[in-house]
Design an enzyme around this catalytic site. Structure first.
Site, PDB file in Angstrom:
ATOM      1  N   ASP A 127       4.659 -33.074 -22.973  1.00 58.45           N
ATOM      2  CA  ASP A 127       5.198 -32.054 -22.057  1.00 58.45           C
ATOM      3  C   ASP A 127       6.374 -31.327 -22.719  1.00 58.45           C
ATOM      4  O   ASP A 127       7.514 -31.734 -22.561  1.00 58.45           O
ATOM      5  CB  ASP A 127       5.654 -32.725 -20.769  1.00 58.45           C
ATOM      6  CG  ASP A 127       6.143 -31.748 -19.722  1.00 58.45           C
ATOM      7  OD1 ASP A 127       5.830 -30.543 -19.836  1.00 58.45           O
ATOM      8  OD2 ASP A 127       6.840 -32.177 -18.787  1.00 58.45           O
TER       9      ASP A 127
ATOM     10  N   GLU B 111      11.503 -23.767 -19.022  1.00 60.22           N
ATOM     11  CA  GLU B 111      10.513 -23.997 -17.969  1.00 60.22           C
ATOM     12  C   GLU B 111      10.913 -25.182 -17.109  1.00 60.22           C
ATOM     13  O   GLU B 111      10.734 -25.179 -15.883  1.00 60.22           O
ATOM     14  CB  GLU B 111       9.133 -24.234 -18.591  1.00 60.22           C
ATOM     15  CG  GLU B 111       7.981 -24.361 -17.593  1.00 60.22           C
ATOM     16  CD  GLU B 111       7.709 -25.782 -17.123  1.00 60.22           C
ATOM     17  OE1 GLU B 111       6.827 -25.958 -16.251  1.00 60.22           O
ATOM     18  OE2 GLU B 111       8.377 -26.729 -17.613  1.00 60.22           O
TER      19      GLU B 111
ATOM     20  N   ASP C  53      -0.200 -26.260 -20.345  1.00 64.85           N
ATOM     21  CA  ASP C  53       0.968 -27.112 -20.107  1.00 64.85           C
ATOM     22  C   ASP C  53       0.483 -28.552 -19.938  1.00 64.85           C
ATOM     23  O   ASP C  53      -0.175 -28.879 -18.957  1.00 64.85           O
ATOM     24  CB  ASP C  53       1.687 -26.630 -18.832  1.00 64.85           C
ATOM     25  CG  ASP C  53       3.018 -27.323 -18.618  1.00 64.85           C
ATOM     26  OD1 ASP C  53       3.341 -28.265 -19.363  1.00 64.85           O
ATOM     27  OD2 ASP C  53       3.744 -26.916 -17.688  1.00 64.85           O
TER      28      ASP C  53
ATOM     29  N   HIS D 186       8.414 -36.942 -18.516  1.00 64.70           N
ATOM     30  CA  HIS D 186       9.859 -36.704 -18.411  1.00 64.70           C
ATOM     31  C   HIS D 186      10.677 -37.939 -18.784  1.00 64.70           C
ATOM     32  O   HIS D 186      11.764 -38.165 -18.253  1.00 64.70           O
ATOM     33  CB  HIS D 186      10.225 -36.225 -17.003  1.00 64.70           C
ATOM     34  CG  HIS D 186       9.858 -34.794 -16.756  1.00 64.70           C
ATOM     35  ND1 HIS D 186      10.207 -34.118 -15.610  1.00 64.70           N
ATOM     36  CD2 HIS D 186       9.162 -33.905 -17.513  1.00 64.70           C
ATOM     37  CE1 HIS D 186       9.749 -32.876 -15.668  1.00 64.70           C
ATOM     38  NE2 HIS D 186       9.099 -32.725 -16.822  1.00 64.70           N
TER      39      HIS D 186
END
Length: 500
Positions: free
Chosen positions: A130, A164, A193, A293
């Site tokens: 990501d 983003e 993405d 993340h």
């Protein structure tokens, strides 16, 4: 990597060319076959992003040195490959961010296909899936464009977005700061993405809202972008499922301004279901990306098979869409002048089809659209708004309107048009929008049924084969119906074309 050459379906090529370009005096042909991108090349870019993060505090986040180094790496490769690049700066949260914009020379400057991916990570980690994965896939596609000296009919523009992760800040800045004229030149945007998730799914953005959930369809032309990507996965035997335009990635600023969009996604923090595991393999009950993340989103957090397939899907879409020669428009009506459409006697008591400037209505969302696909007029079921959404909607049965006689050419003509059907949750499958072709025989070539759910109005597009009527004089018959009890039903049609 697999060795392959994909034959592009003529019908899809025609549909994309029509939806994303408009009229052309050239004969319609299929697009060039797409290349097979080497997985090793894509992974080499990921290794570079990992090294950049490792040398710059472990991340490539907005305002951090790792992000600018990533942008400079991408720009340097593109400059060397012959692209014209721009490092567009913007400010957010007191820090400078950057978009990398790269234009390939040539192609129609009034017909731009954009391909984008966000380049930034979160501060917690290097962001290799990501979204190093999407960034690497489109970078390798752009470099292959250069290696093959591709001469597309469309103008190709690639973009790597900044910030983003902080709310689509880079792509929003880019789209907002384009003039209306420049925005109008962008006829399609493809977004990639997270395309290498370790517990991957194969999702394609639901441009036509065939899933019937979430935010509705994308702008007219999005369905054709979806179909091109679906066709690639079908060709390699991989089933796909739709994913909603939920606003979580950089397509958001584009679709909010009516630009068609599409793309692929292999999943984030969502959990793979048992049915999805049976469909695609992997582990049910586990996130598509357990390192989403997190600091563990490194080069070890990549599913090579998913990355390989999605990188080739990027190349397939770019080659298919950008090199397709637009079809010839042999007849068209944008309803700005009276071309002779006539209403057919029906049973409906209100909301009858008419050509005019529609007024918008809302009831739990948009129902009659006050905006057209082009110009100020369309075909609409009762153009006035009235005192409430239900005043001039279709009531009591069927309303029909037909075109003047149209002589279809020999060969393989296509019928193209934009449409919407909107209804409240009091609708049912008895309600419909239907398009028929009437010649020596009559055939229903398009149908959208109602349902007992709220469906907001949103322009979509369709292209259908009418070669069974080639050489005949025909009429296009458009019908809409409220045949269930007390339903709120509205419909519109615009930009009808016959293509060859």
């Amino acid at each position: 990597m697999r060795s392959r050459l994909l034959a592009v379906l003529t019908t899809v090529t025609l549909a994309v060319a029509c939806a994303l370009t408009g009229a052309s005096a050239q004969a319609a042909t299929t697009a060039l076959a797409a290349p097979d991108l080497p997985l090793a090349n894509v992974k080499a870019h990921l290794a570079q992003f990992q090294s950049i993060a490792s040398a710059n505090g472990g991340n490539r986040a907005h305002g951090r040195p790792g992000y600018l180094a990533s942008a400079n790496y991408v720009r340097g490769r593109l400059d060397a490959a012959g692209f014209t690049t721009t490092l567009q700066s913007f400010t957010y949260n007191g820090a400078t961010g950057y978009n990398v914009i790269a234009d390939w020379p040539g192609g129609n400057p009034d017909d731009i296909l954009m391909i984008g991916a966000h380049l930034d990570s979160v501060t917690a980690g290097p962001g290799i899936n990501d979204n190093g994965s999407g960034s690497a896939a489109i970078l390798e596609t752009a470099l292959e464009v250069s290696r093959q000296a591709l001469q597309p009919t469309k103008h190709l523009r690639f973009a790597w977005w900044g910030a983003e992760e902080l709310g689509l800040r880079g792509s929003q800045f880019y789209v907002t700061n384009l003039s209306a004229t420049e925005r109008a030149r962008i006829k399609g945007y493809l977004n990639f993405d997270m395309v290498g998730s370790p517990n991957a799914g194969y999702f394609v953005y639901d441009g036509d809202n065939s899933d019937g959930v979430g935010s509705g369809p994308g702008p007219a032309g999005s369905a054709e972008l979806e179909r091109v990507l679906q066709d690639y996965f079908t060709s390699i035997g991989v089933p796909t499922r739709g994913t909603d335009f939920d606003g979580r990635s950089d397509y958001g600023p584009f679709i909010s301004r009516g630009i068609p969009a599409g793309g692929t996604f292999t999943g984030a923090e969502g959990v793979k279901s048992s049915a999805q595991a049976q469909l695609w393999g992997g582990t049910a009950g586990q996130a598509f990306d357990v390192c989403y993340h997190r600091s563990c989103d490194t080069t070890a957090n990549i599913n090579d098979t998913a990355l390989d397939r999605n990188a080739d899907a990027v190349a397939h879409a770019v080659w298919t869409i950008s090199t397709a020669v637009p079809p010839v428009v042999v007849w068209s009506d944008d309803f700005e002048t009276d071309r002779g459409w006539t209403r057919v006697t029906g049973t409906a008591t209100s909301g009858l089809w008419e050509r005019g400037d529609p007024e918008s209505t809302t009831s739990s969302g948009a129902k009659q659209l006050g905006t057209t696909v082009s110009g100020v007029n369309d075909l609409v079921t009762g153009r006035l708004a009235g005192s409430s959404a239900g005043v001039h909607d279709i009531d009591g049965g069927v309303t029909s309107i037909q075109s003047p006689p149209i002589t279809l050419p020999a060969g393989s003509p296509k019928l193209s048009f934009s449409w919407y059907l909107a209804h409240g949750s009091n609708s049912s499958s008895a309600d419909y929008l239907r398009v028929r072709v009437v010649g020596t025989t009559t055939s229903t070539v398009f149908q959208q049924l109602g349902a007992a759910v709220d469906r907001d109005g949103a322009w979509a597009s369709a292209t259908v084969d009418v070669s069974a009527f080639a050489g005949q004089s025909v009429r296009v018959l458009v019908e809409a119906a409220d045949l269930s009890t007390a339903s709120l039903v509205e419909a519109g049609v615009d930009d009808v074309k016959i293509l060859q």
